[in-house]
Design an enzyme around this catalytic site. Structure first.
Site, PDB file in Angstrom:
ATOM      1  N   SER A  51      45.454  41.346  37.084  1.00 62.40           N
ATOM      2  CA  SER A  51      45.171  41.676  35.682  1.00 62.40           C
ATOM      3  C   SER A  51      46.457  42.135  35.013  1.00 62.40           C
ATOM      4  O   SER A  51      47.041  43.156  35.408  1.00 62.40           O
ATOM      5  CB  SER A  51      44.143  42.797  35.604  1.00 62.40           C
ATOM      6  OG  SER A  51      44.212  43.398  34.327  1.00 62.40           O
ATOM      7  N   HIS A  82      44.507  37.054  35.153  1.00 59.98           N
ATOM      8  CA  HIS A  82      43.359  37.691  34.490  1.00 59.98           C
ATOM      9  C   HIS A  82      43.820  38.403  33.220  1.00 59.98           C
ATOM     10  O   HIS A  82      44.749  39.218  33.249  1.00 59.98           O
ATOM     11  CB  HIS A  82      42.724  38.695  35.462  1.00 59.98           C
ATOM     12  CG  HIS A  82      41.470  39.334  34.971  1.00 59.98           C
ATOM     13  ND1 HIS A  82      40.228  38.753  35.086  1.00 59.98           N
ATOM     14  CD2 HIS A  82      41.258  40.532  34.357  1.00 59.98           C
ATOM     15  CE1 HIS A  82      39.298  39.553  34.587  1.00 59.98           C
ATOM     16  NE2 HIS A  82      39.901  40.638  34.132  1.00 59.98           N
ATOM     17  N   ASP A 100      42.662  40.737  30.009  1.00 62.26           N
ATOM     18  CA  ASP A 100      41.643  41.657  29.511  1.00 62.26           C
ATOM     19  C   ASP A 100      41.749  41.797  28.002  1.00 62.26           C
ATOM     20  O   ASP A 100      42.696  42.398  27.488  1.00 62.26           O
ATOM     21  CB  ASP A 100      41.812  43.027  30.183  1.00 62.26           C
ATOM     22  CG  ASP A 100      41.393  42.975  31.644  1.00 62.26           C
ATOM     23  OD1 ASP A 100      40.246  42.572  31.913  1.00 62.26           O
ATOM     24  OD2 ASP A 100      42.216  43.325  32.510  1.00 62.26           O
ATOM     25  N   MET A 117      40.281  43.465  24.779  1.00 64.35           N
ATOM     26  CA  MET A 117      39.453  44.618  24.362  1.00 64.35           C
ATOM     27  C   MET A 117      39.550  44.785  22.860  1.00 64.35           C
ATOM     28  O   MET A 117      40.640  44.663  22.286  1.00 64.35           O
ATOM     29  CB  MET A 117      39.957  45.883  25.057  1.00 64.35           C
ATOM     30  CG  MET A 117      40.001  45.750  26.567  1.00 64.35           C
ATOM     31  SD  MET A 117      40.451  47.308  27.326  1.00 64.35           S
ATOM     32  CE  MET A 117      40.631  46.789  29.047  1.00 64.35           C
ATOM     33  N   HIS A 146      38.776  37.694  30.220  1.00 66.72           N
ATOM     34  CA  HIS A 146      37.648  38.634  30.301  1.00 66.72           C
ATOM     35  C   HIS A 146      37.513  39.306  28.941  1.00 66.72           C
ATOM     36  O   HIS A 146      38.329  40.150  28.573  1.00 66.72           O
ATOM     37  CB  HIS A 146      37.962  39.650  31.418  1.00 66.72           C
ATOM     38  CG  HIS A 146      36.953  40.740  31.575  1.00 66.72           C
ATOM     39  ND1 HIS A 146      37.197  41.862  32.329  1.00 66.72           N
ATOM     40  CD2 HIS A 146      35.698  40.894  31.087  1.00 66.72           C
ATOM     41  CE1 HIS A 146      36.131  42.658  32.309  1.00 66.72           C
ATOM     42  NE2 HIS A 146      35.213  42.095  31.543  1.00 66.72           N
ATOM     43  N   MET A 185      36.021  41.894  26.527  1.00 67.96           N
ATOM     44  CA  MET A 185      35.284  43.161  26.430  1.00 67.96           C
ATOM     45  C   MET A 185      35.167  43.438  24.943  1.00 67.96           C
ATOM     46  O   MET A 185      35.876  44.278  24.379  1.00 67.96           O
ATOM     47  CB  MET A 185      36.037  44.257  27.188  1.00 67.96           C
ATOM     48  CG  MET A 185      35.846  44.155  28.698  1.00 67.96           C
ATOM     49  SD  MET A 185      37.136  44.989  29.625  1.00 67.96           S
ATOM     50  CE  MET A 185      38.356  43.672  29.653  1.00 67.96           C
ATOM     51  N   MET A 224      31.764  44.313  37.113  1.00 63.14           N
ATOM     52  CA  MET A 224      32.698  45.423  36.883  1.00 63.14           C
ATOM     53  C   MET A 224      32.441  46.506  37.928  1.00 63.14           C
ATOM     54  O   MET A 224      31.298  46.936  38.111  1.00 63.14           O
ATOM     55  CB  MET A 224      32.479  46.038  35.489  1.00 63.14           C
ATOM     56  CG  MET A 224      32.925  45.209  34.317  1.00 63.14           C
ATOM     57  SD  MET A 224      34.668  44.750  34.303  1.00 63.14           S
ATOM     58  CE  MET A 224      35.487  46.330  34.478  1.00 63.14           C
ATOM     59  N   GLY A 239      37.557  49.153  30.185  1.00 62.55           N
ATOM     60  CA  GLY A 239      38.379  49.786  29.148  1.00 62.55           C
ATOM     61  C   GLY A 239      39.795  50.120  29.593  1.00 62.55           C
ATOM     62  O   GLY A 239      40.714  50.085  28.783  1.00 62.55           O
ATOM     63  N   PHE A 240      39.962  50.419  30.877  1.00 65.19           N
ATOM     64  CA  PHE A 240      41.275  50.877  31.337  1.00 65.19           C
ATOM     65  C   PHE A 240      41.567  50.395  32.755  1.00 65.19           C
ATOM     66  O   PHE A 240      40.641  50.234  33.557  1.00 65.19           O
ATOM     67  CB  PHE A 240      41.335  52.411  31.307  1.00 65.19           C
ATOM     68  CG  PHE A 240      41.040  52.966  29.942  1.00 65.19           C
ATOM     69  CD1 PHE A 240      42.040  53.043  28.976  1.00 65.19           C
ATOM     70  CD2 PHE A 240      39.748  53.356  29.615  1.00 65.19           C
ATOM     71  CE1 PHE A 240      41.744  53.514  27.694  1.00 65.19           C
ATOM     72  CE2 PHE A 240      39.446  53.835  28.341  1.00 65.19           C
ATOM     73  CZ  PHE A 240      40.447  53.907  27.377  1.00 65.19           C
ATOM     74  N   GLY A 241      42.843  50.209  33.034  1.00 64.65           N
ATOM     75  CA  GLY A 241      43.279  49.902  34.395  1.00 64.65           C
ATOM     76  C   GLY A 241      43.417  51.193  35.187  1.00 64.65           C
ATOM     77  O   GLY A 241      43.375  52.293  34.625  1.00 64.65           O
ATOM     78  N   GLY A 242      43.562  51.050  36.489  1.00 64.52           N
ATOM     79  CA  GLY A 242      43.885  52.187  37.345  1.00 64.52           C
ATOM     80  C   GLY A 242      42.762  53.184  37.580  1.00 64.52           C
ATOM     81  O   GLY A 242      43.019  54.343  37.911  1.00 64.52           O
ATOM     82  N   ASP A 287      35.825  43.262  39.578  1.00 64.36           N
ATOM     83  CA  ASP A 287      36.935  43.718  38.740  1.00 64.36           C
ATOM     84  C   ASP A 287      36.941  45.233  38.612  1.00 64.36           C
ATOM     85  O   ASP A 287      36.017  45.817  38.035  1.00 64.36           O
ATOM     86  CB  ASP A 287      36.763  43.044  37.360  1.00 64.36           C
ATOM     87  CG  ASP A 287      37.888  43.347  36.395  1.00 64.36           C
ATOM     88  OD1 ASP A 287      38.829  44.060  36.761  1.00 64.36           O
ATOM     89  OD2 ASP A 287      37.797  42.852  35.248  1.00 64.36           O
ATOM     90  N   GLY A 288      37.989  45.865  39.142  1.00 60.59           N
ATOM     91  CA  GLY A 288      38.187  47.297  38.938  1.00 60.59           C
ATOM     92  C   GLY A 288      38.326  48.086  40.225  1.00 60.59           C
ATOM     93  O   GLY A 288      37.448  48.050  41.079  1.00 60.59           O
ATOM     94  N   GLY A 289      39.462  48.770  40.370  1.00 61.64           N
ATOM     95  CA  GLY A 289      39.670  49.658  41.515  1.00 61.64           C
ATOM     96  C   GLY A 289      39.813  48.952  42.853  1.00 61.64           C
ATOM     97  O   GLY A 289      39.595  49.557  43.903  1.00 61.64           O
ATOM     98  N   GLY A 299      44.713  45.078  39.102  1.00 64.49           N
ATOM     99  CA  GLY A 299      45.790  45.373  38.159  1.00 64.49           C
ATOM    100  C   GLY A 299      46.766  46.361  38.745  1.00 64.49           C
ATOM    101  O   GLY A 299      47.853  46.000  39.209  1.00 64.49           O
TER     102      GLY A 299
HETATM  103  C1  DX5 Z   1      39.166  47.071  33.094  1.00 64.38           C
HETATM  104  C2  DX5 Z   1      39.635  45.653  33.271  1.00 64.38           C
HETATM  105  C3  DX5 Z   1      40.242  45.356  34.593  1.00 64.38           C
HETATM  106  C4  DX5 Z   1      41.378  46.239  34.974  1.00 64.38           C
HETATM  107  C5  DX5 Z   1      41.486  46.240  36.468  1.00 64.38           C
HETATM  108  O1  DX5 Z   1      38.434  47.171  31.917  1.00 64.38           O
HETATM  109  O2  DX5 Z   1      38.572  44.730  33.093  1.00 64.38           O
HETATM  110  O3  DX5 Z   1      40.591  43.984  34.681  1.00 64.38           O
HETATM  111  O4  DX5 Z   1      42.565  45.875  34.395  1.00 64.38           O
HETATM  112  O5  DX5 Z   1      42.502  47.103  36.776  1.00 64.38           O
HETATM  113  P1  DX5 Z   1      42.602  47.922  38.129  1.00 64.38           P
HETATM  114  O6  DX5 Z   1      42.732  46.923  39.238  1.00 64.38           O
HETATM  115  O7  DX5 Z   1      43.816  48.724  37.905  1.00 64.38           O
HETATM  116  O8  DX5 Z   1      41.342  48.740  38.254  1.00 64.38           O
HETATM  117 ZN    ZN Z   2      39.026  42.517  33.567  1.00 61.97          ZN
END
Ligand code: DX5
Ligand code: ZN
Length: 212
Positions: free
Chosen positions: A6, A31, A33, A35, A64, A66, A135, A140-143, A173-175, A195
């Protein structure tokens, strides 16, 4: 396991280098994102920036959304010819109409589910879908930290997919990191989005390999 880095966690000052580096490191998709500041409390990128990412990429794009007003965003990004566009079921009153439109545009249709949304919401759409995006963090956010209850949902979704459309892929997707990747594979995930884990790694190639 297919891997889709991502770019949300990339350094946007060096977007071309960042995209090229994950492609060279073994990414299967890039990927993206998108938003809108309404569906999620964050605002990211539009077609101008996605076009720059596409130019740098030798791998297909996985967009993706959102967003609210999904039909508008589908038409906005369709000219960039991504492999997949996913939109959120929580925000779409007429999902079948929109995934049919994606198919007509030559884009593989996918639907995304928030961590709390049941797989049963999309049971009767599975026959027309190429992918479901689960999800495993709040969008909304990475990390962010992986939400473990999504594992059970993945297994239930896999059972439904086997019954209704075995060709449909599961993307998570996520974490995602090297600690939870084996459990994800066992639960039936085909593609992981990552990401922070990939862009934060000293060696992106090794990070992607550890997920594969
Ligand atoms: C969150 C995004 C993800 C995000 C994943 O809303 O859809 O794609 O960037 O990031 P990590 O891998 O850091 O959780
Ligand atoms: Zn995503």
């Amino acid at each position: 396991m297919l891997v889709a880095p991502s770019i949300l966690s990339a350094d946007f000052g060096y977007l071309t280098d960042e995209v090229q580096s994950v492609c060279a490191a073994g990414a299967d998709y890039v990927h993206i994102d998108v938003m809108d500041g309404h569906f999620v409390p964050n605002l990211t990128i539009g077609p101008v920036v996605v076009e720059a990412a596409k130019k740098a990429s030798n791998k297909p794009l996985d967009i993706h959304l959102m967003t609210q007003n999904n039909p508008f965003f589908v038409e906005l990004f369709a000219p960039l010819k991504p492999e997949f566009i996913s939109f959120h079921i929580e925000e779409e009153k007429h999902p079948h109409r929109l995934l049919t439109r994606l198919r007509d545009l030559g884009i593989r249709p996918a639907i995304a589910l928030n961590p709390h949304t049941s797989e049963s919401e999309i049971e009767y759409l599975l026959g027309d879908l190429d992918m479901v995006l689960l999800m495993s963090v709040n969008p909304g956010f990475g990390g962010q930290k992986f939400i473990p209850s999504v594992l059970e949902k993945t297994r239930r979704l896999k059972t439904l997919i086997e019954k209704r459309n075995p060709a449909c892929l599961i993307e998570l997707d996520g974490g995602v990191n090297n600690q939870n990747i084996s459990a994800l594979k066992e639960a039936g995930v085909d593609i992981v989005v990552a990401g922070a884990y990939i862009f934060g790694a000293a060696n992106k190639k090794q990070a992607i390999l550890s997920l594969k």
